[in-house]
Design a protein around this motif. Structure first.
Motif, PDB file in Angstrom:
ATOM      1  N   ILE A   1      -1.321  10.142   7.586  1.00  0.00           N
ATOM      2  CA  ILE A   1      -0.723  10.211   6.571  1.00  0.00           C
ATOM      3  C   ILE A   1      -2.137   8.703   6.086  1.00  0.00           C
ATOM      4  O   ILE A   1      -3.609   8.599   6.253  1.00  0.00           O
ATOM      5  CB  ILE A   1      -0.032   8.584   6.688  1.00  0.00           C
ATOM      6  N   TRP A   2      -2.279   9.124   4.989  1.00  0.00           N
ATOM      7  CA  TRP A   2      -3.839   8.151   4.342  1.00  0.00           C
ATOM      8  C   TRP A   2      -3.077   7.321   2.905  1.00  0.00           C
ATOM      9  O   TRP A   2      -2.074   7.733   1.893  1.00  0.00           O
ATOM     10  CB  TRP A   2      -5.043   9.617   3.051  1.00  0.00           C
ATOM     11  N   SER A   3      -4.494   6.494   2.151  1.00  0.00           N
ATOM     12  CA  SER A   3      -4.295   5.679   1.367  1.00  0.00           C
ATOM     13  C   SER A   3      -3.730   6.471  -0.023  1.00  0.00           C
ATOM     14  O   SER A   3      -5.540   6.881  -0.092  1.00  0.00           O
ATOM     15  CB  SER A   3      -4.879   4.503   1.412  1.00  0.00           C
ATOM     16  N   ARG A   4      -2.931   6.329  -0.165  1.00  0.00           N
ATOM     17  CA  ARG A   4      -2.946   7.542  -1.874  1.00  0.00           C
ATOM     18  C   ARG A   4      -3.600   6.029  -2.510  1.00  0.00           C
ATOM     19  O   ARG A   4      -4.543   7.665  -3.580  1.00  0.00           O
ATOM     20  CB  ARG A   4      -1.711   6.926  -2.638  1.00  0.00           C
ATOM     21  N   ASP A   5      -4.175   5.647  -2.468  1.00  0.00           N
ATOM     22  CA  ASP A   5      -5.310   4.958  -3.202  1.00  0.00           C
ATOM     23  C   ASP A   5      -6.485   5.118  -3.706  1.00  0.00           C
ATOM     24  O   ASP A   5      -7.488   6.037  -4.315  1.00  0.00           O
ATOM     25  CB  ASP A   5      -5.284   2.993  -3.688  1.00  0.00           C
ATOM     26  N   GLU A   6      -7.139   5.432  -1.888  1.00  0.00           N
ATOM     27  CA  GLU A   6      -8.419   5.853  -1.785  1.00  0.00           C
ATOM     28  C   GLU A   6      -8.136   8.050  -2.240  1.00  0.00           C
ATOM     29  O   GLU A   6      -9.286   7.954  -2.864  1.00  0.00           O
ATOM     30  CB  GLU A   6      -8.402   6.208  -0.126  1.00  0.00           C
ATOM     31  N   VAL A   7      -7.259   8.508  -1.715  1.00  0.00           N
ATOM     32  CA  VAL A   7      -7.374   9.870  -2.246  1.00  0.00           C
ATOM     33  C   VAL A   7      -7.488  10.008  -4.335  1.00  0.00           C
ATOM     34  O   VAL A   7      -8.232  10.940  -3.936  1.00  0.00           O
ATOM     35  CB  VAL A   7      -5.935   9.977  -1.919  1.00  0.00           C
ATOM     36  N   ALA A   8      -6.923   9.022  -4.769  1.00  0.00           N
ATOM     37  CA  ALA A   8      -6.930   9.385  -5.930  1.00  0.00           C
ATOM     38  C   ALA A   8      -8.136   8.896  -6.442  1.00  0.00           C
ATOM     39  O   ALA A   8      -8.850   9.415  -6.878  1.00  0.00           O
ATOM     40  CB  ALA A   8      -5.942   8.315  -6.926  1.00  0.00           C
ATOM     41  N   ALA A   9      -8.759   8.166  -5.952  1.00  0.00           N
ATOM     42  CA  ALA A   9     -10.443   7.466  -6.362  1.00  0.00           C
ATOM     43  C   ALA A   9     -10.836   8.581  -6.298  1.00  0.00           C
ATOM     44  O   ALA A   9     -11.791   9.059  -6.742  1.00  0.00           O
ATOM     45  CB  ALA A   9     -10.936   6.190  -5.292  1.00  0.00           C
ATOM     46  N   TRP A  10     -10.633   8.928  -4.652  1.00  0.00           N
ATOM     47  CA  TRP A  10     -11.459  10.367  -4.789  1.00  0.00           C
ATOM     48  C   TRP A  10     -11.796  11.783  -5.587  1.00  0.00           C
ATOM     49  O   TRP A  10     -12.516  12.382  -5.778  1.00  0.00           O
ATOM     50  CB  TRP A  10     -11.078  11.219  -2.723  1.00  0.00           C
ATOM     51  N   ILE A  11     -10.137  11.933  -5.768  1.00  0.00           N
ATOM     52  CA  ILE A  11      -9.773  13.389  -6.238  1.00  0.00           C
ATOM     53  C   ILE A  11     -10.867  13.291  -8.253  1.00  0.00           C
ATOM     54  O   ILE A  11     -11.147  13.336  -8.356  1.00  0.00           O
ATOM     55  CB  ILE A  11      -8.645  13.404  -6.462  1.00  0.00           C
TER      56      ILE A  11
ATOM     57  N   ASN B   1     -14.692  13.008  -7.214  1.00  0.00           N
ATOM     58  CA  ASN B   1     -14.795  14.188  -6.751  1.00  0.00           C
ATOM     59  C   ASN B   1     -14.163  15.676  -7.421  1.00  0.00           C
ATOM     60  O   ASN B   1     -14.778  16.769  -7.178  1.00  0.00           O
ATOM     61  CB  ASN B   1     -14.974  14.872  -5.276  1.00  0.00           C
ATOM     62  N   ARG B   2     -13.168  16.150  -7.744  1.00  0.00           N
ATOM     63  CA  ARG B   2     -12.330  17.105  -8.694  1.00  0.00           C
ATOM     64  C   ARG B   2     -11.722  16.370  -9.962  1.00  0.00           C
ATOM     65  O   ARG B   2     -10.568  16.342 -10.335  1.00  0.00           O
ATOM     66  CB  ARG B   2     -11.289  17.272  -7.945  1.00  0.00           C
ATOM     67  N   PRO B   3     -12.385  15.453 -11.178  1.00  0.00           N
ATOM     68  CA  PRO B   3     -11.817  15.095 -11.609  1.00  0.00           C
ATOM     69  C   PRO B   3     -10.696  16.357 -13.113  1.00  0.00           C
ATOM     70  O   PRO B   3     -10.152  15.716 -13.737  1.00  0.00           O
ATOM     71  CB  PRO B   3     -12.788  14.981 -12.782  1.00  0.00           C
ATOM     72  N   SER B   4     -11.084  17.646 -12.673  1.00  0.00           N
ATOM     73  CA  SER B   4     -10.285  18.319 -13.857  1.00  0.00           C
ATOM     74  C   SER B   4      -8.458  18.307 -12.888  1.00  0.00           C
ATOM     75  O   SER B   4      -7.328  18.597 -13.380  1.00  0.00           O
ATOM     76  CB  SER B   4     -10.682  19.300 -13.614  1.00  0.00           C
ATOM     77  N   GLN B   5      -8.501  17.389 -11.535  1.00  0.00           N
ATOM     78  CA  GLN B   5      -7.871  18.093 -11.341  1.00  0.00           C
ATOM     79  C   GLN B   5      -7.080  16.176 -11.133  1.00  0.00           C
ATOM     80  O   GLN B   5      -5.950  16.207 -11.026  1.00  0.00           O
ATOM     81  CB  GLN B   5      -7.201  18.079  -9.760  1.00  0.00           C
ATOM     82  N   ARG B   6      -7.391  15.259 -11.888  1.00  0.00           N
ATOM     83  CA  ARG B   6      -6.875  13.805 -11.140  1.00  0.00           C
ATOM     84  C   ARG B   6      -5.615  13.345 -11.901  1.00  0.00           C
ATOM     85  O   ARG B   6      -5.574  14.347 -13.074  1.00  0.00           O
ATOM     86  CB  ARG B   6      -7.962  12.631 -12.055  1.00  0.00           C
ATOM     87  N   GLU B   7      -4.712  12.719 -11.498  1.00  0.00           N
ATOM     88  CA  GLU B   7      -3.155  11.993 -12.487  1.00  0.00           C
ATOM     89  C   GLU B   7      -3.503  11.681 -13.460  1.00  0.00           C
ATOM     90  O   GLU B   7      -4.583  10.652 -13.390  1.00  0.00           O
ATOM     91  CB  GLU B   7      -2.809  11.569 -11.373  1.00  0.00           C
ATOM     92  N   ASP B   8      -3.297  11.589 -14.785  1.00  0.00           N
ATOM     93  CA  ASP B   8      -2.872   9.890 -15.684  1.00  0.00           C
ATOM     94  C   ASP B   8      -2.202   9.209 -14.591  1.00  0.00           C
ATOM     95  O   ASP B   8      -1.333   9.450 -13.877  1.00  0.00           O
ATOM     96  CB  ASP B   8      -2.311  10.505 -17.019  1.00  0.00           C
TER      97      ASP B   8
ATOM     98  N   MET C   1       0.643  -0.938   0.074  1.00  0.00           N
ATOM     99  CA  MET C   1      -0.087  -0.186   0.249  1.00  0.00           C
ATOM    100  C   MET C   1       0.898   1.461  -0.056  1.00  0.00           C
ATOM    101  O   MET C   1       1.593   1.080   0.934  1.00  0.00           O
ATOM    102  CB  MET C   1      -0.933  -0.022   1.410  1.00  0.00           C
ATOM    103  N   LYS C   2       0.428   2.276  -0.832  1.00  0.00           N
ATOM    104  CA  LYS C   2       0.941   3.128  -0.898  1.00  0.00           C
ATOM    105  C   LYS C   2       0.286   4.028   0.126  1.00  0.00           C
ATOM    106  O   LYS C   2      -0.374   4.123  -0.482  1.00  0.00           O
ATOM    107  CB  LYS C   2       1.408   3.520  -2.488  1.00  0.00           C
ATOM    108  N   LEU C   3       1.221   5.054   1.005  1.00  0.00           N
ATOM    109  CA  LEU C   3       0.706   6.621   1.334  1.00  0.00           C
ATOM    110  C   LEU C   3       1.600   7.504   1.087  1.00  0.00           C
ATOM    111  O   LEU C   3       2.159   8.262   0.420  1.00  0.00           O
ATOM    112  CB  LEU C   3       1.567   5.441   2.924  1.00  0.00           C
ATOM    113  N   VAL C   4       0.549   8.668   1.250  1.00  0.00           N
ATOM    114  CA  VAL C   4       0.236   9.862   1.404  1.00  0.00           C
ATOM    115  C   VAL C   4       0.749  10.414   2.453  1.00  0.00           C
ATOM    116  O   VAL C   4      -0.713  10.667   3.226  1.00  0.00           O
ATOM    117  CB  VAL C   4      -0.333  10.846   0.278  1.00  0.00           C
ATOM    118  N   ALA C   5       0.772  11.699   2.188  1.00  0.00           N
ATOM    119  CA  ALA C   5       1.277  12.617   2.951  1.00  0.00           C
ATOM    120  C   ALA C   5       0.149  14.273   3.159  1.00  0.00           C
ATOM    121  O   ALA C   5      -0.099  14.167   1.607  1.00  0.00           O
ATOM    122  CB  ALA C   5       1.831  13.274   3.973  1.00  0.00           C
TER     123      ALA C   5
END
Length: 64
Positions: A44-54, A57-64, A1-5
């Motif tokens: 710290i958060w799960s990177r996958d959970e944050v990416a899914a939220w983005i 909820n904020r599709p213009s800012q999602r990562e490719d 699991m990748k983590l993010v701050a």
């Protein structure tokens, strides 16, 4: 699991300020932190959970 701050989340959100990132992570529905480290000062958060939220909820800012 990748983590993010918080700084990583700010980057994932397109480089928003720390203050703006704090506002966003406090929103209802944003993923809960999975742990708190550094004497309770850094969440710290799960990177996958944050990416899914983005993506949802904020599709213009999602990562490719």
């Amino acid at each position: 699991m990748k983590l993010v701050a918080l700084a990583d989340i700010a980057t994932m959100l397109g480089g928003v300020s720390r203050t703006r990132a704090v506002e966003i992570v406090r929103r209802p529905g944003f993923p809960e932190p999975i742990d708190v480290v550094g004497n309770g000062r850094m969440r710290i958060w799960s990177r996958d959970e944050v990416a899914a939220w983005i993506t949802a909820n904020r599709p213009s800012q999602r990562e490719d």
